[in-house]
Design a protein around this motif. Structure first.
Motif, PDB file in Angstrom:
ATOM      1  N   LEU A 195     -52.938 -33.952 -65.326  1.00  0.00           N
ATOM      2  CA  LEU A 195     -52.201 -32.784 -64.834  1.00  0.00           C
ATOM      3  C   LEU A 195     -53.158 -31.706 -64.338  1.00  0.00           C
ATOM      4  CD1 LEU A 195     -49.412 -32.502 -67.572  1.00  0.00           C
ATOM      5  CD2 LEU A 195     -49.154 -33.314 -65.227  1.00  0.00           C
ATOM      6  N   CYS A 196     -54.251 -31.497 -65.049  1.00  0.00           N
ATOM      7  CA  CYS A 196     -55.238 -30.502 -64.625  1.00  0.00           C
ATOM      8  C   CYS A 196     -55.873 -30.905 -63.293  1.00  0.00           C
ATOM      9  CB  CYS A 196     -56.308 -30.333 -65.690  1.00  0.00           C
ATOM     10  SG  CYS A 196     -55.743 -29.508 -67.197  1.00  0.00           S
TER      11      CYS A 196
ATOM     12  N   SER B 159     -53.399 -30.194 -60.518  1.00  0.00           N
ATOM     13  CA  SER B 159     -53.274 -28.752 -60.341  1.00  0.00           C
ATOM     14  C   SER B 159     -54.471 -28.175 -59.605  1.00  0.00           C
ATOM     15  CB  SER B 159     -53.111 -28.083 -61.714  1.00  0.00           C
ATOM     16  OG  SER B 159     -53.102 -26.684 -61.594  1.00  0.00           O
TER      17      SER B 159
ATOM     18  N   PHE C 176     -54.680 -26.506 -55.838  1.00  0.00           N
ATOM     19  CA  PHE C 176     -55.143 -25.114 -55.839  1.00  0.00           C
ATOM     20  C   PHE C 176     -56.350 -24.933 -54.919  1.00  0.00           C
ATOM     21  CE2 PHE C 176     -58.173 -22.088 -57.782  1.00  0.00           C
ATOM     22  CZ  PHE C 176     -57.471 -20.919 -57.575  1.00  0.00           C
TER      23      PHE C 176
ATOM     24  N   GLU D 285     -48.737 -24.349 -58.593  1.00  0.00           N
ATOM     25  CA  GLU D 285     -49.262 -25.616 -59.093  1.00  0.00           C
ATOM     26  C   GLU D 285     -50.127 -25.422 -60.331  1.00  0.00           C
ATOM     27  OE1 GLU D 285     -51.880 -23.912 -55.931  1.00  0.00           O
ATOM     28  OE2 GLU D 285     -49.760 -24.448 -56.077  1.00  0.00           O
ATOM     29  N   LEU D 286     -50.637 -24.212 -60.545  1.00  0.00           N
ATOM     30  CA  LEU D 286     -51.438 -23.947 -61.736  1.00  0.00           C
ATOM     31  C   LEU D 286     -50.602 -24.014 -63.009  1.00  0.00           C
ATOM     32  CD1 LEU D 286     -53.783 -21.055 -60.526  1.00  0.00           C
ATOM     33  CD2 LEU D 286     -54.304 -23.482 -60.771  1.00  0.00           C
TER      34      LEU D 286
ATOM     35  N   LEU E  12     -49.057 -26.497 -63.816  1.00  0.00           N
ATOM     36  CA  LEU E  12     -49.340 -27.820 -64.373  1.00  0.00           C
ATOM     37  C   LEU E  12     -50.449 -27.742 -65.418  1.00  0.00           C
ATOM     38  CD1 LEU E  12     -49.204 -30.055 -61.166  1.00  0.00           C
ATOM     39  CD2 LEU E  12     -47.497 -29.905 -62.997  1.00  0.00           C
ATOM     40  N   MET E  13     -51.403 -26.841 -65.220  1.00  0.00           N
ATOM     41  CA  MET E  13     -52.438 -26.635 -66.229  1.00  0.00           C
ATOM     42  C   MET E  13     -51.857 -25.987 -67.474  1.00  0.00           C
ATOM     43  SD  MET E  13     -55.791 -25.473 -64.015  1.00  0.00           S
ATOM     44  CE  MET E  13     -56.789 -25.600 -65.486  1.00  0.00           C
TER      45      MET E  13
END
Length: 544
Positions: A14-15, A18, A22, A509-510, A512-513
């Motif tokens: 996921l990171c 993301s 980004f 999308e961040l 997701l982090m």
């Protein structure tokens, strides 16, 4: 492969997604990282709300047959990069009308019934800043005698003669009298226009009052000045537009200004009543010229117009459209920035909720701060955005305290749980209503905070606190209550931070982090910080 390893792999995956999205948006699309990176472009939206009208002879609801809406104009200062329409049920036609080339959107009804909404959206770019250069518009000095801050006498002629002339030939008497006075104080076309405009500002002048009643205008100095200049054979027009600022403006009021055609030229100069000077380009986004309304309706039905303006932080999207690329970046084309501005305002708050939830998870799982439930502090933090801490914290404590007193009284009746919760909810609404009335007398307006303040969550919090009081005692209730306020305060400072708001909305999308960190926290089963402190005291007792 055990669960911990799978959890770590999922979090890293996921990171990676993301950060990839980004970095792509930052490097390729050039979306600003910080909210103070201002680009001179704006989103401008116009909505036409149509309320149908029921005919007396028919049960069917009717909508207007024809709606004409003024559209923004292209100018040497501003350009319209993109224009979108939503006009389901209406046929649309764009027409340019003389003599001022006003752009009008004409919507013809195709036989639909019921309430409808017409939608127009454009991106406005300021040309002077599109390539990084500063605007070069300089005020054009008024030739001849300048009348800066000059106070006119009440009348240059005898007041009795003016009143007599007005009574005999109104409004021609008022027009002639005003033009004579203006000409006596001017030397050319521009100084005449300035003198006429300053006379039009004198609302206590009986001549201006006569023209105001005759022209049926309210506090519109540009319209009166343009009318007088036309009578003096000076080409003049009234501009209508909006001011583009670095703040979001909802239901923008149209601004009017005076423009005069320069002698021996086709150029029009805009008059600035503040600096008492003419400029070649008005600082406003020109919408249309003339005295007509921004919207004209033919047929039955009520129609209202709303305009929303928001600074554009998405330079990448603006430049992509401006350069007319064949294909757009999908991460921009399908992003929150493409939603209507009213919807964007909702998501500007919603994207902060996961961040608040992460803060609560960290404080609860790692530090061990007790709270009333999981989502209560988040909603309280969002309500603090409207009320502020000085009002929000006492309000929360007071509502919960009063609710506990009412809950204690209901406890003696031994009600079933569902009716009891309904009773507490009703009491909570009444408490909030009473507090709103009392606070209004102290000029403390809750406004939207009442709707954002979690009424239902408050009712559940009161019930939870009452049960905890019975099972664990008053001490734990107070500790959990203070913990909820503490966590909500931390969430409040995070959600009002301009950088957090900008990053969360421009780069969703961040989140997701944020999800990845929450997943990792879900596998954390170590001691909490408060447990270390508690066990250390226990170890000291055992060692003794």
């Amino acid at each position: 492969m055990n669960r911990t390893v799978r959890t770590v792999i999922l979090a890293l995956f996921l990171c990676a997604i993301s950060l990839t999205i980004f970095l792509h948006k930052v490097i390729s699309s050039d979306i600003p990282l910080f909210p103070d990176q201002t680009y001179q472009s704006w989103y401008v939206e116009t909505k036409v709300f149509i309320d149908s009208e029921r005919s007396l002879l028919s049960s069917e609801e009717e909508l207007p047959d024809l709606i004409e809406v003024q559209l923004p104009q292209f100018s040497s200062r501003y350009r319209l990069i993109e224009e979108d329409f939503i006009n389901d049920g209406y046929e649309r036609e764009i027409e340019t009308r003389k003599p001022f080339n006003n752009r009008v959107a004409i919507f013809n009804n195709t036989g639909i019934t019921g309430s409808e909404t017409l939608f127009y959206r454009t991106i406005v770019d300021e040309k002077g800043f599109s390539n990084g250069s500063e605007s070069t518009d300089e005020p054009v000095s008024i030739t001849g005698r300048r009348l800066v801050n000059q106070q006119f006498n009440q009348f240059s002629e005898d007041r009795a003669e003016i009143l007599e002339e007005l009574m005999e030939n109104a409004p021609d008497g008022a027009i002639n009298s005003l033009l004579r006075e203006a000409r006596s104080r001017s030397s050319d076309r521009l100084t005449l226009a300035q003198a006429v405009y300053e006379l039009a500002l004198r609302g206590d002048d009986i001549r201006i009052q006569t023209l105001t009643e005759t022209l049926n205008v309210e506090d519109s100095s540009p319209k009166i000045a343009a009318f007088l200049l036309e009578k003096a054979q000076v080409p003049a027009r009234v501009g209508n537009g909006i001011k583009l600022t670095q703040e979001e403006v909802y239901s923008t009021d149209f601004i009017q200004w005076l423009e005069v055609q320069q002698e021996n030229s086709d150029r029009w100069l805009a008059f600035d009543p503040v600096n008492l000077s003419f400029t070649e380009e008005t600082p406003y986004l020109t919408w249309w010229y003339g005295s007509q309304d921004p919207i004209t309706v033919t047929g039955s039905g009520d129609v209202r117009l709303e305009v929303l303006v928001r600074p554009n932080t998405d330079q990448g999207l603006t430049q992509a459209i401006w350069q007319e690329r064949a294909t757009f970046d999908p991460f921009l084309n399908y992003s929150l920035l493409k939603l209507p501005l009213t919807t964007q305002r909702v998501f500007q708050v919603l994207v902060l909720v996961p961040i608040g939830a992460l803060i609560i998870a960290l404080l609860h799982q790692v530090i061990g701060i007790p709270t009333f439930g999981t989502f209560t502090p988040i909603l309280i933090a969002l309500s603090f955005r409207e009320t502020g801490l000085m009002v929000g914290i006492p309000l929360f404590i007071l509502v919960v305290a009063l609710g506990l007193l009412i809950r204690a009284g209901l406890n003696h009746l031994q009600l079933l749980i569902v009716p009891r919760l309904a009773s507490i909810l009703t009491a909570t609404v009444l408490i909030m209503g009473a507090l709103a009335v009392v606070m209004e007398h102290f000029n403390i307006n809750l406004g939207l905070s009442i709707s954002l303040f979690p009424i239902v969550i408050l009712a559940m919090t009161i019930e939870r606190a009452a049960v905890m009081w019975e099972e664990e005692g008053a001490k734990n209730v107070i500790i959990s209550g203070l913990g909820s306020v503490f966590v909500a305060t931390i969430g409040y400072f995070c959600t009002i931070n301009d950088y957090v708001q900008h990053i969360a909305f421009a780069f969703p999308e961040l989140l997701l982090m944020v999800l990845a960190v929450n997943i990792l926290l879900g596998r954390y089963n170590g001691y909490k910080l408060t447990e270390y402190l508690r066990f250390r005291a226990l170890q000291q007792q055992m060692s003794q």
